[in-house]
Design a protein around this motif. Structure first.
Motif, PDB file in Angstrom:
ATOM      1  N   SER A 120       0.852  -1.184   0.000  1.00 49.34           N
ATOM      2  CA  SER A 120       0.000   0.000   0.000  1.00 49.34           C
ATOM      3  C   SER A 120       0.888   1.234   0.000  1.00 49.34           C
ATOM      4  O   SER A 120       2.026   1.184   0.475  1.00 49.34           O
ATOM      5  N   ILE A 125      -1.279  -1.622   5.198  1.00 54.40           N
ATOM      6  CA  ILE A 125      -1.494  -3.066   5.124  1.00 54.40           C
ATOM      7  C   ILE A 125      -0.406  -3.741   5.944  1.00 54.40           C
ATOM      8  O   ILE A 125       0.787  -3.517   5.734  1.00 54.40           O
ATOM      9  N   ALA A 145      -5.893  -4.795   6.429  1.00 50.81           N
ATOM     10  CA  ALA A 145      -5.828  -3.440   5.880  1.00 50.81           C
ATOM     11  C   ALA A 145      -6.394  -2.438   6.871  1.00 50.81           C
ATOM     12  O   ALA A 145      -7.418  -2.687   7.517  1.00 50.81           O
ATOM     13  N   ARG A 655      -8.016   5.613   8.131  1.00 54.26           N
ATOM     14  CA  ARG A 655      -7.366   4.392   7.631  1.00 54.26           C
ATOM     15  C   ARG A 655      -6.484   3.766   8.716  1.00 54.26           C
ATOM     16  O   ARG A 655      -5.327   3.400   8.501  1.00 54.26           O
TER      17      ARG A 655
END
Length: 701
Positions: A120, A125, A145, A655
C-alpha cells in the motif's frame, strides 16, 4: 485562564431506551452509524478543531522531530527456525511496517521474503499470522488493511518465491496450522452480508476449515461448526507431530473448552471433549506420544502443568508435571525435548527449563527485571532465540543453547539516548480496600520529589492481561524532559493469577478504578507530582479505565487520554465482537449487571457543569474491535458537559484501526499529538534539547 473552546455543533435526538424500568437517554445514537454522511461531516469538523488546537502548541514540532529521531533505529524480532531457515522481521528505522526476512542458516545472508510496505502507498497493510509448511515448501501469511481485524490469508511458494492463486477471505482471530505441505487449518466467517457495516456488525458463527493448496476457498472442507452457539470463538491447531487436531473454544475472553481428535486413531470419527465448559482457562501445549500436556488454572489460580490421557480426561486422572507455584505461570512451551515455563514475579519475567516429566533443570538467567518472550522451538532443535526488554532497555535478541542453558547476545539495537540517565523502581501502594498494588515508576536519576514533576500514569486492569516492563522510544521523549512515567498493575489483570483477575471483573470492576485512583493519590502523597501535573492514559479496556476515573474523580487529574476506549457500557456488546466481553463486564440485558454497568459507564456518568480534565480522546475510523461510536458519543457528551475551559477534544485517525499494524508514521504523529497535549495541560514546557549532540549514540552492550 485559558480561553474556552467552541466545539462543532452536535445534533441531539430524543432516542431513549428502557432498561428494567429505567429510561436512559441516548441523544447521540446517530453517531453509531459510522458510514453515514452526517457522521463523516461530524468527524471532519471534530478533527479540524483538534488539529487547530494541536497546531498552536509551540513545541509540538520539536517533540515530533525528537520522536522521529528516537524511532529511527534498526530493530529485529527474535528469529524463528523453519528447517535450515531463520525467519524474522526487521524495521530499518522509519519503515511503516517491519519487513519479513529469511536467512539460510546462522551464517547466511538475509533476504527479503515479504515487504508489506510495497502492498500500500501509506503503509496501512500489515502482516499478521505467518506459518511455514512442514518441509518449507510453502509459506502462508495473513494481511489486514487499515488496522481492521478482518484478514486475508495468502500463500507463497517458498522455493520459487511466487505467490499462489490461493486466497482465503473473511478471516478473523485465526492462526494458520499446516498439515504437512498439503494444506492448513484456519478459522473463518461467512462473507459479511453488507460491506458497509462489516466494521460494526456483530461477528457470528466462526468455523474451522481445512484448505488444500491449489484449490478454491469454496472447496475448503468444513471441519467444525456449532450452529447452536453462534457467539463462540474456535481456534484449531495441530500438535507438532500432527497426531492431534486441537480445538480451543471460548464463549468470550475468559474460559476455555478444549476438544481433540486423534488423527492416528482409526476409530476416531470426531472430536472428544477433554476440558469441558468455560469455568477454567486452559491450553494444550503439546503431547508426549498419546498423552497431552495441558496448562490449566483448574484447582490452581496461578496455573499448573498437567499430563492427561485424552481417553480419560477427568481431572482425577490428570498427572501433575509442574505444580502451582507462588509466582503466576503465564506461558509454557516445548522445545528440544524440554519444557520452558515462564512466570511473573511482581510483573517481571522468570523462566525455567524443565524436563518433559516436569523435573526442574534450572532457571534461565536474564539481564534483570523486565519482560522476556519467545522461548521454545521444535523437538529436534537445540537452540532458539528470545527477546528481553524493560522500560529503558530496548528489545534485544538473545540466542539460547538448550544443552548448556546459556544465553548469548545476538542482536542489540542502538539508539540516540543514554539509558544510564534513568532508573526504574517498583513500589507497592494500598488501594481503597487495603489491597497492595504494584507500580513501576521510571524517571531521571536523582529527580527531586517536590510535587512539581509532570507525570503520566498508565494502566489497563482487565481481561487477565499482564502489564510488564517494555521499552517505548516515544516514552523517552517524556523522560528526557523530566517527566515521570508510571505503570500500575491493577486488579483485573493476571499478574497474580486468576484470583487477581476475578477481583477486577463483573460486579467487582470498581476495584480496578479504585486501584488506579489510589495510584494517583500515592504519587501525589509521595510528592512525585500533584493533580495539576498528573495525566492518565489507557487504551481499549484501559480507555474505559481512564473514562471511568476521570468521571469519578475529575479533580485528581490535569489531563486524560482515553484511547480506543470502551465508553458506552450499556451497548458495547451490540457491535462486532463486543459480545465476547460479556464474561468480563456483564451485560445490560441482565438487570443486576445493568445496575453496576450504569454505575461506572463513562458515557452515562458525565455531569453537566463539572470541570473535567483536559481530555484528548483517540480513536480510528477502521476500529472494528472497539467501534469508534464509543469515542464519538463520549466526545459529544463531554463537550456538552464540560464546565470549565479545559479542552475536550477527539482525534480520529483515518485508515487506522484498534492499534495492531498501525504504520510507524501514524504512530509517531499520534504520540506527538498526545505528548504535546499532555505537556500543554500539565504546565510542562520543553526545556531540554530535543536533539542529541552528534556522535552521542548509546548502546546497551
Amino acid at each position: 485562564m485559558p480561553q474556552r473552546l467552541t466545539y462543532p455543533a452536535t445534533k441531539k435526538n430524543d432516542h431513549a431506551d428502557n432498561y428494567f424500568g429505567t429510561t436512559i437517554a441516548d441523544p447521540y445514537r446517530w453517531l453509531e452509524n459510522d458510514h453515514a454522511a452526517d457522521t463523516a461531516a461530524w468527524v471532519k469538523a471534530q478533527n479540524a478543531i483538534t488539529d487547530a488546537y494541536l497546531d498552536q502548541i509551540p513545541f509540538r514540532g520539536r517533540i515530533l522531530s525528537r520522536l522521529v529521531e528516537l524511532s529511527d533505529y534498526p530493530r529485529e524480532s527474535a528469529a524463528r527456525r523453519a528447517g535450515r531457515w531463520l525467519f524474522f522481521s526487521r524495521n530499518s528505522g522509519l519503515q511503516n511496517q517491519a519487513v519479513l526476512y529469511v536467512q539460510d542458516g546462522a551464517e547466511g545472508k538475509a533476504e527479503v521474503l515479504i515487504d508489506p510496505n510495497q502492498l500500500s502507498e501509506d503503509g496501512t497493510i500489515a502482516i499478521q499470522a505467518t506459518a511455514f509448511s512442514k518441509n518449507q515448501r510453502y509459506f502462508a501469511y495473513s494481511v489486514a488493511a487499515s488496522g481492521s481485524d478482518w484478514q486475508e490469508i495468502l500463500v507463497l511458494d517458498f522455493q520459487r518465491r511466487e505467490l499462489l492463486a490461493d486466497r482465503i477471505e473473511h478471516v478473523k482471530f485465526s492462526g494458520i496450522s499446516w498439515a504437512g505441505d498439503d494444506g492448513f487449518y484456519y478459522s473463518g466467517y461467512e462473507q459479511p452480508r453488507d460491506e458497509k457495516t462489516k466494521f460494526s456488525a456483530v461477528s457470528t458463527h466462526q468455523r474451522v476449515y481445512y484448505h488444500r493448496i491449489g484449490t478454491a476457498q469454496t472447496e475448503d472442507l468444513l471441519i467444525y461448526e456449532d450452529r447452536d452457539h453462534p457467539l463462540r470463538y474456535v481456534d484449531a491447531s495441530l500438535t507438532e507431530d500432527e497426531r492431534f487436531l486441537v480445538l480451543h473454544i471460548a464463549e468470550g475472553t475468559d474460559g476455555t473448552e478444549i476438544r481433540v481428535r486423534d488423527l492416528q486413531d482409526p476409530h476416531s470419527s470426531g472430536f472428544r471433549t477433554v476440558v469441558a465448559g468455560f469455568d477454567t482457562n486452559a491450553a494444550i501445549i503439546g503431547n508426549v506420544g498419546d498423552k497431552l500436556i495441558l496448562q490449566t488454572n483448574a484447582a490452581a489460580p496461578r496455573f499448573r502443568v498437567v499430563l492427561m490421557d485424552p481417553r480419560k480426561p477427568d481431572t482425577a486422572d490428570w498427572s501433575t508435571l509442574i505444580p502451582e507455584a507462588t509466582e503466576t505461570l503465564t506461558d509454557v512451551a516445548t522445545g528440544g525435548g524440554k519444557l520452558f515455563v515462564s512466570y511473573l514475579k511482581d510483573a517481571s519475567t522468570l523462566v525455567q527449563q524443565h524436563r518433559l516429566d516436569g523435573t526442574l533443570e534450572h532457571q534461565i538467567s536474564l539481564p534483570g527485571p523486565g519482560t522476556a518472550a519467545g522461548f521454545g522451538c521444535r523437538a529436534h532443535e537445540d537452540y532458539f532465540f528470545y527477546t528481553f526488554t524493560s522500560f529503558t532497555y530496548p528489545a534485544t535478541v538473545f540466542r539460547y543453547d538448550i544443552a548448556t542453558g546459556l544465553s548469548a547476545l545476538y542482536k542489540s539495537p542502538e539508539l540516540r539516548f543514554d539509558p544510564e540517565a534513568f532508573e526504574t523502581k517498583q513500589v507497592f501502594y494500598p488501594s481503597k480496600d487495603g489491597t497492595l498494588v504494584p507500580m513501576f515508576i521510571t524517571g531521571k536519576k536523582g529527580i527531586e520529589l517536590d510535587g512539581n514533576n509532570p507525570t503520566m500514569l498508565y494502566a489497563y486492569g482487565g481481561f487477565n492481561i499482564n502489564l510488564t516492563p517494555a521499552f517505548s522510544s516515544s516514552n523517552i521523549v517524556w523522560l528526557e524532559q523530566g517527566g515521570i512515567y508510571c505503570v500500575a498493575n491493577l486488579r483485573g489483570g493476571g499478574e497474580y493469577g486468576e484470583d487477581w483477575h476475578q477481583a477486577g471483573m463483573l460486579d467487582r470492576k470498581q476495584n480496578v478504578f479504585d486501584d488506579f485512583i489510589a495510584a494517583a493519590e500515592y504519587l501525589i502523597a509521595e510528592k512525585y507530582t500533584r493533580p495539576e501535573k498528573l495525566a492518565i492514559r489507557g487504551g481499549s479496556n484501559g480507555g474505559l479505565l481512564v473514562g471511568a476515573c476521570m468521571t469519578q474523580r475529575p479533580e485528581l487529574f490535569a489531563a486524560a487520554i482515553p484511547q480506543v476506549g470502551v465508553l458506552d457500557m450499556l451497548r458495547y456488546h451490540k457491535f462486532t465482537v463486543g459480545w465476547g466481553w460479556v464474561v468480563e463486564y456483564g451485560s445490560s440485558d441482565t438487570e443486576a449487571q445493568f445496575r453496576y454497568l450504569l454505575s461506572y459507564s463513562p458515557l452515562h456518568n458525565l455531569r453537566s457543569g463539572t470541570c473535567y480534565p483536559a481530555t484528548l480522546i483517540t480513536t480510528a475510523d477502521h476500529d472494528d474491535r472497539v467501534v469508534p461510536a464509543h469515542s464519538f458519543k463520549f466526545a459529544a457528551a463531554l463537550q456538552e458537559a464540560q464546565g470549565c475551559a479545559a479542552p475536550a477534544l477527539i482525534r480520529i485517525d483515518i485508515r487506522a484501526g484498534h492499534g495492531a499494524g498501525k504504520p510507524t508514521a501514524k504512530l509517531i504523529d499520534e504520540m506527538a499529538d498526545i505528548w504535546s497535549f499532555v505537556w500543554a495541560n500539565t504546565g510542562g514546557i520543553v526545556v531540554q534539547p530535543l536533539q542529541e549532540p552528534p556522535g552521542n549514540t548509546k548502546s546497551l552492550h
